[in-house]
Scaffold this motif. Sequence first.
Motif, PDB file in Angstrom:
ATOM      1  N   GLY A   1      -7.084  -9.755 -28.401  1.00 32.65           N
ATOM      2  CA  GLY A   1      -7.349 -10.972 -28.488  1.00 32.65           C
ATOM      3  C   GLY A   1      -6.890 -11.993 -27.364  1.00 32.65           C
ATOM      4  N   PHE A   2      -6.421 -11.195 -26.038  1.00 30.73           N
ATOM      5  CA  PHE A   2      -5.978 -11.881 -24.993  1.00 30.73           C
ATOM      6  C   PHE A   2      -7.033 -12.492 -24.124  1.00 30.73           C
ATOM      7  N   GLN A   3      -6.957 -13.467 -23.531  1.00 27.63           N
ATOM      8  CA  GLN A   3      -8.136 -14.137 -22.837  1.00 27.63           C
ATOM      9  C   GLN A   3      -7.686 -14.098 -21.206  1.00 27.63           C
ATOM     10  N   PRO A   4      -8.186 -13.264 -20.372  1.00 26.55           N
ATOM     11  CA  PRO A   4      -7.919 -13.325 -19.116  1.00 26.55           C
ATOM     12  C   PRO A   4      -8.147 -14.360 -18.431  1.00 26.55           C
ATOM     13  N   GLY A   5      -8.893 -15.295 -18.749  1.00 24.26           N
ATOM     14  CA  GLY A   5      -9.240 -16.403 -18.027  1.00 24.26           C
ATOM     15  C   GLY A   5      -8.413 -17.626 -17.997  1.00 24.26           C
ATOM     16  N   ARG A   6      -7.221 -17.240 -19.026  1.00 25.47           N
ATOM     17  CA  ARG A   6      -6.285 -18.505 -19.267  1.00 25.47           C
ATOM     18  C   ARG A   6      -4.849 -17.865 -18.544  1.00 25.47           C
ATOM     19  N   PRO A   7      -4.136 -19.010 -18.075  1.00 20.48           N
ATOM     20  CA  PRO A   7      -3.068 -18.811 -17.667  1.00 20.48           C
ATOM     21  C   PRO A   7      -1.998 -18.042 -18.365  1.00 20.48           C
TER      22      PRO A   7
ATOM     23  N   LEU B   1       5.774  -8.190  -4.418  1.00 20.86           N
ATOM     24  CA  LEU B   1       4.893  -9.063  -5.177  1.00 20.86           C
ATOM     25  C   LEU B   1       3.886  -9.850  -4.228  1.00 20.86           C
ATOM     26  N   GLY B   2       4.566 -10.318  -3.052  1.00 21.12           N
ATOM     27  CA  GLY B   2       3.845 -11.101  -2.130  1.00 21.12           C
ATOM     28  C   GLY B   2       2.390 -10.148  -1.739  1.00 21.12           C
ATOM     29  N   ARG B   3       2.547  -8.957  -1.517  1.00 19.80           N
ATOM     30  CA  ARG B   3       1.509  -7.767  -1.203  1.00 19.80           C
ATOM     31  C   ARG B   3       0.363  -8.122  -2.447  1.00 19.80           C
ATOM     32  N   HIS B   4       0.833  -8.278  -3.564  1.00 17.17           N
ATOM     33  CA  HIS B   4      -0.275  -8.451  -4.544  1.00 17.17           C
ATOM     34  C   HIS B   4      -0.708  -9.838  -4.730  1.00 17.17           C
ATOM     35  N   GLY B   5      -0.337 -10.853  -4.024  1.00 16.03           N
ATOM     36  CA  GLY B   5      -0.846 -12.288  -4.207  1.00 16.03           C
ATOM     37  C   GLY B   5       0.084 -12.874  -5.202  1.00 16.03           C
ATOM     38  N   TRP B   6       1.387 -12.703  -5.366  1.00 22.51           N
ATOM     39  CA  TRP B   6       2.045 -13.676  -6.099  1.00 22.51           C
ATOM     40  C   TRP B   6       3.074 -14.196  -5.117  1.00 22.51           C
TER      41      TRP B   6
ATOM     42  N   LEU C   1       0.796  -0.912 -12.443  1.00 21.31           N
ATOM     43  CA  LEU C   1       1.275  -1.839 -13.375  1.00 21.31           C
ATOM     44  C   LEU C   1       1.044  -3.509 -12.735  1.00 21.31           C
ATOM     45  N   ILE C   2       1.396  -3.535 -11.467  1.00 20.76           N
ATOM     46  CA  ILE C   2       1.378  -4.875 -10.900  1.00 20.76           C
ATOM     47  C   ILE C   2      -0.202  -5.011 -10.660  1.00 20.76           C
ATOM     48  N   GLY C   3      -1.022  -4.210 -10.235  1.00 22.21           N
ATOM     49  CA  GLY C   3      -2.317  -4.191 -10.058  1.00 22.21           C
ATOM     50  C   GLY C   3      -2.995  -4.559 -11.339  1.00 22.21           C
ATOM     51  N   ARG C   4      -2.856  -4.087 -12.466  1.00 18.14           N
ATOM     52  CA  ARG C   4      -3.331  -4.549 -13.659  1.00 18.14           C
ATOM     53  C   ARG C   4      -3.030  -5.793 -14.023  1.00 18.14           C
ATOM     54  N   ILE C   5      -1.817  -6.250 -13.987  1.00 19.42           N
ATOM     55  CA  ILE C   5      -1.049  -7.470 -14.251  1.00 19.42           C
ATOM     56  C   ILE C   5      -1.938  -8.646 -13.616  1.00 19.42           C
ATOM     57  N   SER C   6      -1.934  -8.336 -12.105  1.00 19.43           N
ATOM     58  CA  SER C   6      -2.714  -9.260 -11.405  1.00 19.43           C
ATOM     59  C   SER C   6      -4.209  -9.546 -11.581  1.00 19.43           C
ATOM     60  N   GLY C   7      -4.863  -8.444 -11.902  1.00 20.10           N
ATOM     61  CA  GLY C   7      -6.134  -8.403 -12.411  1.00 20.10           C
ATOM     62  C   GLY C   7      -6.470  -9.309 -13.631  1.00 20.10           C
ATOM     63  N   LEU C   8      -5.625  -9.463 -14.520  1.00 16.79           N
ATOM     64  CA  LEU C   8      -5.618 -10.055 -15.676  1.00 16.79           C
ATOM     65  C   LEU C   8      -5.205 -11.626 -15.563  1.00 16.79           C
ATOM     66  N   SER C   9      -4.526 -12.028 -14.601  1.00 19.78           N
ATOM     67  CA  SER C   9      -3.764 -13.273 -14.387  1.00 19.78           C
ATOM     68  C   SER C   9      -4.550 -14.165 -13.608  1.00 19.78           C
ATOM     69  N   ALA C  10      -5.175 -15.305 -14.289  1.00 14.74           N
ATOM     70  CA  ALA C  10      -5.706 -16.686 -13.997  1.00 14.74           C
ATOM     71  C   ALA C  10      -4.839 -17.248 -13.059  1.00 14.74           C
ATOM     72  N   PRO C  11      -5.205 -18.081 -12.150  1.00 19.02           N
ATOM     73  CA  PRO C  11      -4.442 -19.118 -11.401  1.00 19.02           C
ATOM     74  C   PRO C  11      -3.377 -19.781 -12.231  1.00 19.02           C
ATOM     75  N   GLY C  12      -2.352 -19.918 -11.847  1.00 14.39           N
ATOM     76  CA  GLY C  12      -1.223 -20.496 -12.703  1.00 14.39           C
ATOM     77  C   GLY C  12      -0.566 -19.725 -13.446  1.00 14.39           C
ATOM     78  N   SER C  13      -0.750 -18.569 -13.649  1.00 17.79           N
ATOM     79  CA  SER C  13      -0.124 -17.579 -14.330  1.00 17.79           C
ATOM     80  C   SER C  13       1.382 -17.188 -13.691  1.00 17.79           C
ATOM     81  N   ARG C  14       2.190 -16.768 -14.654  1.00 22.52           N
ATOM     82  CA  ARG C  14       3.607 -16.597 -14.108  1.00 22.52           C
ATOM     83  C   ARG C  14       3.989 -15.440 -14.394  1.00 22.52           C
ATOM     84  N   LEU C  15       5.350 -14.767 -13.778  1.00 28.17           N
ATOM     85  CA  LEU C  15       5.609 -13.371 -14.195  1.00 28.17           C
ATOM     86  C   LEU C  15       7.206 -13.327 -13.977  1.00 28.17           C
ATOM     87  N   ALA C  16       7.921 -12.622 -14.797  1.00 30.24           N
ATOM     88  CA  ALA C  16       9.296 -12.443 -14.447  1.00 30.24           C
ATOM     89  C   ALA C  16       9.537 -10.886 -14.675  1.00 30.24           C
ATOM     90  N   LEU C  17      10.463 -10.256 -13.800  1.00 29.39           N
ATOM     91  CA  LEU C  17      10.787  -9.244 -13.994  1.00 29.39           C
ATOM     92  C   LEU C  17      12.035  -8.802 -13.440  1.00 29.39           C
TER      93      LEU C  17
END
Length: 285
Positions: free
Chosen positions: A169-175, A247-252, A195-211
């Motif tokens: 039920g996850f919606q990739p188009g939503r933050p 993370l900067g290299r991956h667009g974050w 892992l970070i490639g997959r996260i980035s591919g599923l993350s709409a603009p405005g998404s956030r990440l903590a690690l």
Amino acid sequence: MVQPVAPQGVGQTAIAVARFRAAETRRPDRLFADPLAEQFVAAAPPIRRGAGGRGAGWRGLLRYLRPGNLAHYRAMPHFIAVRTRFFDDFVRTAAQTCDQVVILAAGLDTRAFRLDLPDRTRVFEIDLPEVLAFKQGVVAREGTKPAAGRTQVPIDLREDWPSALVEAGFQPGRPTAWTAEGLLVYLTEADCEQLIGRISGLSAPGSRLALGHQDRSTVARQKANPLAGAAQTLYKSGLSERPDVWLGRHGWQATARRAADYGADYGRPLNADVGQGWLVTAERP
């Protein structure tokens, strides 16, 4: 009701963290409250230490009591408390703008139950099937209801978990707010990149990440310790660069601070042994 079956292998680390969270919950100056942690601990058998010096009779005990090792084991509960509070604060804040929260390697995380999240929030918990089955068994036995929408996604993170997440039920188009707490050290550097490639591919603009992150040198030192605990023996790798650069290299756009800095913020000082770990927040612009 059937007794929940405690996970083995890397899943045992979830039990160890629950022990720390249960102990923190009993403190009058606690940084958070996690009532379910005590129930997870009660449902799991005691952790038995292996041979080879770890807990092997009085000689093993004396080796554990060496000053350096004793300092490490005394510091770990404080580190887990600070780390838990950091991720609690992140999820509370991120959920104000992200109505999906994905907890990677969720273990015995209970944020869907104990945090005051907006009604629209949907929390996805991803972890190994046996870990989530144990968790759900305890939750069902206790009759505890989540405060937010909650969906479990039982799958190994080295498999095609993005497809499983979307099917759940996850919606990739939503933050989305993502957490990776105590995860990266159990992956190789190649696994971390995937892992970070997959996260980035599923993350709409405005998404956030903590690690959480450990330097490679720190991981190597902890693995080399002959008295390393069960968790440390399972470590794979740290990262070879600062986490904000990675993370900067991956667009974050990322901010990285040492755990000791957050410990100071929370009034829970961390010594140099555990305080050098990184706690990182990032946003997808």
